[in-house]
Write a protein that holds these residues in place. Sequence first.
Motif, PDB file in Angstrom:
ATOM      1  N   ALA A  11      30.149  82.792  78.910  1.00  0.00           N
ATOM      2  CA  ALA A  11      29.599  83.489  77.744  1.00  0.00           C
ATOM      3  C   ALA A  11      28.518  82.666  77.086  1.00  0.00           C
ATOM      4  O   ALA A  11      28.549  81.439  77.105  1.00  0.00           O
ATOM      5  N   GLN A  12      27.578  83.384  76.507  1.00  0.00           N
ATOM      6  CA  GLN A  12      26.555  82.703  75.721  1.00  0.00           C
ATOM      7  C   GLN A  12      26.241  83.575  74.518  1.00  0.00           C
ATOM      8  O   GLN A  12      25.642  84.624  74.642  1.00  0.00           O
ATOM      9  N   PHE A  13      26.686  83.121  73.359  1.00  0.00           N
ATOM     10  CA  PHE A  13      26.407  83.890  72.161  1.00  0.00           C
ATOM     11  C   PHE A  13      26.475  82.974  70.939  1.00  0.00           C
ATOM     12  O   PHE A  13      26.975  81.861  70.998  1.00  0.00           O
ATOM     13  N   ALA A  14      25.926  83.463  69.836  1.00  0.00           N
ATOM     14  CA  ALA A  14      25.933  82.692  68.584  1.00  0.00           C
ATOM     15  C   ALA A  14      26.670  83.469  67.517  1.00  0.00           C
ATOM     16  O   ALA A  14      26.595  84.693  67.457  1.00  0.00           O
ATOM     17  N   LEU A  15      27.420  82.741  66.695  1.00  0.00           N
ATOM     18  CA  LEU A  15      28.192  83.356  65.623  1.00  0.00           C
ATOM     19  C   LEU A  15      27.588  82.950  64.293  1.00  0.00           C
ATOM     20  O   LEU A  15      27.306  81.779  64.068  1.00  0.00           O
ATOM     21  N   ASN A  16      27.408  83.930  63.434  1.00  0.00           N
ATOM     22  CA  ASN A  16      26.989  83.597  62.069  1.00  0.00           C
ATOM     23  C   ASN A  16      28.238  83.572  61.192  1.00  0.00           C
ATOM     24  O   ASN A  16      28.925  84.563  61.052  1.00  0.00           O
ATOM     25  N   VAL A  17      28.516  82.407  60.624  1.00  0.00           N
ATOM     26  CA  VAL A  17      29.787  82.227  59.931  1.00  0.00           C
ATOM     27  C   VAL A  17      29.687  82.733  58.504  1.00  0.00           C
ATOM     28  O   VAL A  17      28.749  82.415  57.781  1.00  0.00           O
ATOM     29  N   SER A  18      30.659  83.555  58.121  1.00  0.00           N
ATOM     30  CA  SER A  18      30.639  84.039  56.742  1.00  0.00           C
ATOM     31  C   SER A  18      31.706  83.362  55.906  1.00  0.00           C
ATOM     32  O   SER A  18      31.599  83.305  54.691  1.00  0.00           O
ATOM     33  N   SER A  19      32.750  82.878  56.552  1.00  0.00           N
ATOM     34  CA  SER A  19      33.772  82.168  55.786  1.00  0.00           C
ATOM     35  C   SER A  19      34.340  81.056  56.647  1.00  0.00           C
ATOM     36  O   SER A  19      34.544  81.210  57.843  1.00  0.00           O
ATOM     37  N   PHE A  20      34.553  79.918  56.021  1.00  0.00           N
ATOM     38  CA  PHE A  20      34.973  78.756  56.778  1.00  0.00           C
ATOM     39  C   PHE A  20      35.933  77.937  55.940  1.00  0.00           C
ATOM     40  O   PHE A  20      35.745  77.773  54.728  1.00  0.00           O
ATOM     41  N   GLY A  21      36.985  77.452  56.556  1.00  0.00           N
ATOM     42  CA  GLY A  21      37.902  76.592  55.823  1.00  0.00           C
ATOM     43  C   GLY A  21      38.792  75.859  56.797  1.00  0.00           C
ATOM     44  O   GLY A  21      38.959  76.290  57.946  1.00  0.00           O
ATOM     45  N   TYR A  22      39.311  74.744  56.357  1.00  0.00           N
ATOM     46  CA  TYR A  22      40.242  74.055  57.247  1.00  0.00           C
ATOM     47  C   TYR A  22      41.287  73.330  56.425  1.00  0.00           C
ATOM     48  O   TYR A  22      41.085  73.056  55.242  1.00  0.00           O
ATOM     49  N   SER A  23      42.414  73.064  57.059  1.00  0.00           N
ATOM     50  CA  SER A  23      43.453  72.256  56.429  1.00  0.00           C
ATOM     51  C   SER A  23      43.991  71.299  57.474  1.00  0.00           C
ATOM     52  O   SER A  23      43.839  71.555  58.672  1.00  0.00           O
ATOM     53  N   TYR A  24      44.565  70.212  57.015  1.00  0.00           N
ATOM     54  CA  TYR A  24      45.116  69.285  58.014  1.00  0.00           C
ATOM     55  C   TYR A  24      46.376  68.605  57.500  1.00  0.00           C
ATOM     56  O   TYR A  24      46.611  68.520  56.295  1.00  0.00           O
ATOM     57  N   ASP A  25      47.198  68.163  58.472  1.00  0.00           N
ATOM     58  CA  ASP A  25      48.448  67.456  58.162  1.00  0.00           C
ATOM     59  C   ASP A  25      48.506  66.188  58.987  1.00  0.00           C
ATOM     60  O   ASP A  25      47.969  66.129  60.091  1.00  0.00           O
TER      61      ASP A  25
END
Lengths: 363, 440
Positions: free
Chosen positions: A242-256
């Motif tokens: 696959a070859q495609f681009a994503l335009n991100v509208s929401s982003f978040g992360y958490s870690y432990d």
Amino acid sequence: MKHVLVWLSVLYLLTGCGFKDIDKRYLVMAIGVDKSEIKEKPYHVSLKLAIPTSQIQPGQSNTFHLISDDASTMTEAVRHLKSKVDKELDFSQTKMIVFGKKLGEERLDKVTIDWFLRRPEIQGIAFMALGYPSAEQVLNVRPKSERLPADSLIMSFDQEGTESSYIVTEFLFDFHRRLSEKGLDPYLPIIRPLKDTYLIDQVAIFDKEKIKAILNPEETRIFNELSKKIRNFDIETKTDKAQFALNVSSFGYSYDFDERNDSAPKLTMNVRIRGISEESKQSFYHSQWNRYKEEAETETAKRYLHVLRKLQSLKVDPIGFGLRYRATHYHGDKDWEKWKDIYPRLDWNIKVNIDLIGSGGVK
Amino acid sequence: MQDFNLKNYIQGLAHAGDLVTRKLNLNEETAHLVYLSTMCDSAKIHRTIVHSFIESHNLSAFKAVLKTMPGYVHIQDNDRLADKLIQGYALLFLPHETCAIEVKNPPTSKPQEATIEYVLQGPQIAFSEDIATNIQMIRTRYPLQDLQVAYMKIGTVSQTQLAMIYDKSKVDDDVLLRLENKLMQIDAEVVQASNQVQMLITKRFNLLPTAMVSERPDRVVFNLSKGKVVLILNGTPFAIIVPAVFYDFMASMDDIYDIPWFARPLMILRYIGAFLTTSLPALYVATVSYNPEIFRAQLAIEIAGSRAAVPYPSFYEVFFMLFLIEALTEASIRLPKYIGSMATTVGGLILGQAAQMAGLVSSIMIIVASVVAISNFMIPINTMNFALRVIKFPLVVMAIFFGLTGVLTGLFCFLIYAVSLRSFGRPYLKLFIGEAKKSR
């Protein structure tokens, strides 16, 4: 009534030195500090002074006056620079502080920025950056569309104008905090002057004293995502399938932190991304979204892992894992010692979850 | 009564040019009719007194008719006869007794359209200059038996008639007592204006007014219904309302007549206007000369650029522009209506580009001056309007010496002063939360 008159007449003698009209002040728009060639005068200080105009016009009203001087301290430099101009220097509009890359490579710590912190009129929200090859050259650029001197630099950083995922913003107060906080290391964006404009797409990572490494633009972008949780970026997936681009509208992360196995501590990070496909070689309508999604997820995880491993190997922590570790454990300095032991051998377990909310096309 | 000598009764007025004396003879008996032609309605005299005299058969019958007339006063004390004449009574000297009959000219003053406190859609007629007409207007608008009207005279020389009106069931006795005391203490010689009375019953050097002067009958009636006391002075179309707090001066009658979506923002606008008109010149001096860091960089550079042509420090241009604005306001009040437009034309020229082109003031200062002038006129009551006009000058002086800190200190001192004020025992900065519901 008599008393009032007496007091007023006394007050009249107290006009002092505070009263100075705005047209008798020279507004310093940006300060540049470089390493100078002279040994006993290590600081080469440049000031970008705005020449006032009554009408603001893009590209014409950004006339400025650049003065510079070598001195052993910032104070001395500024004091001497005052003798080069006809008006009082006023730092109250200074929102851009640029350090030369050479200075950063040698030593850029609390002592260097002390003058900026003590000076009452310089605001804590002033932007900081590194200039390459030198701060003075950065200040000397006069972009064509600029309305005020140094305005385009300020616009680049304050998210009011451009919102680029390559531009990492750093404030004076935050830089100062990072210089002393255990488990949170400083960084500065790098400004490279081009003809009539700037290129800001790299970031320099510091330990508490000097530059450890400079991240390339791709790494800078990922660093920006991780440290600032910015949203306006895109994800490119380029694999055989696959070859495609994503335009991100929401982003978040958490870690432990996972310390169950003492010999192999782990950090589990969950990244959540929502986005729309922006550019694609395949038609997206009927094909299996899930397959593309998975491709993108593994690709993205790889990129995060690359940057995190790089920072880990440099033994710097500008994202603040150490600070979080200290905050979530109970033994104060003992935890900090333990973290210093854990961090180099930390194992990363990154899970990316992409929510593809649209194909980005109209059928 | 053969030797009737007017001088014995009215020493001072005996030679007045407009004094009229008539001898009325009936059955060997003589009555003397005396009145001031300028104060009395001669047609009314003829219709009532002379006519009934002619129709009467003897003096005792005439006396009986007189007693039935409206405005009949039996005089026991001959000392005050001259006063009665001046007040528009006709005196009748009958054998053995004297009486006075009111035959005053009807008032020439008619209610005018409200011009000072204009409202868009609401009652349009203001008070007249005649006290009786005004009280009639109030009684019509407030037809309750609790409405009390008490008359008195103030001014040792002018003896101006003053009516004190209140709703007996709602009025605060404490306020009433304080007001009566104040009115007793007035020893001014000539009292002719409501503003003058307002000053006489409050402290003369109060910066902020603590009694309200209004020309609107609807405002007066609304305040009566809230338990306030209203004073009406003969000869001015303004009523005085006490007690009055700061909030009252900022309220327009429109606030009650319009929908809240419209009235509330306007009210907020007025308070913002009050703040701007008092402190904007001071803030200009403080920010331009002490604390330019308040501005955004772009504005700072623009102000510096536009000030570059001005050779004087910022406070000179502020005083220059404020002087012009105040002079213009004053001139347009004084000028006759027909040449009043000249003041605005000339003022417009000065306040416009010319002053800036000449390098006397910066372009920002012109905006500051206009904002100060315009927002000042947003305040509905004139006395408060004047008070706020005065306050900006001490603030500018504070700004010249101490910058922003000075302005804040000045505003704080002003606030302390306002809090310390009392209007007839009522705290001046009181808020009336929830009270508005009743007046909807």
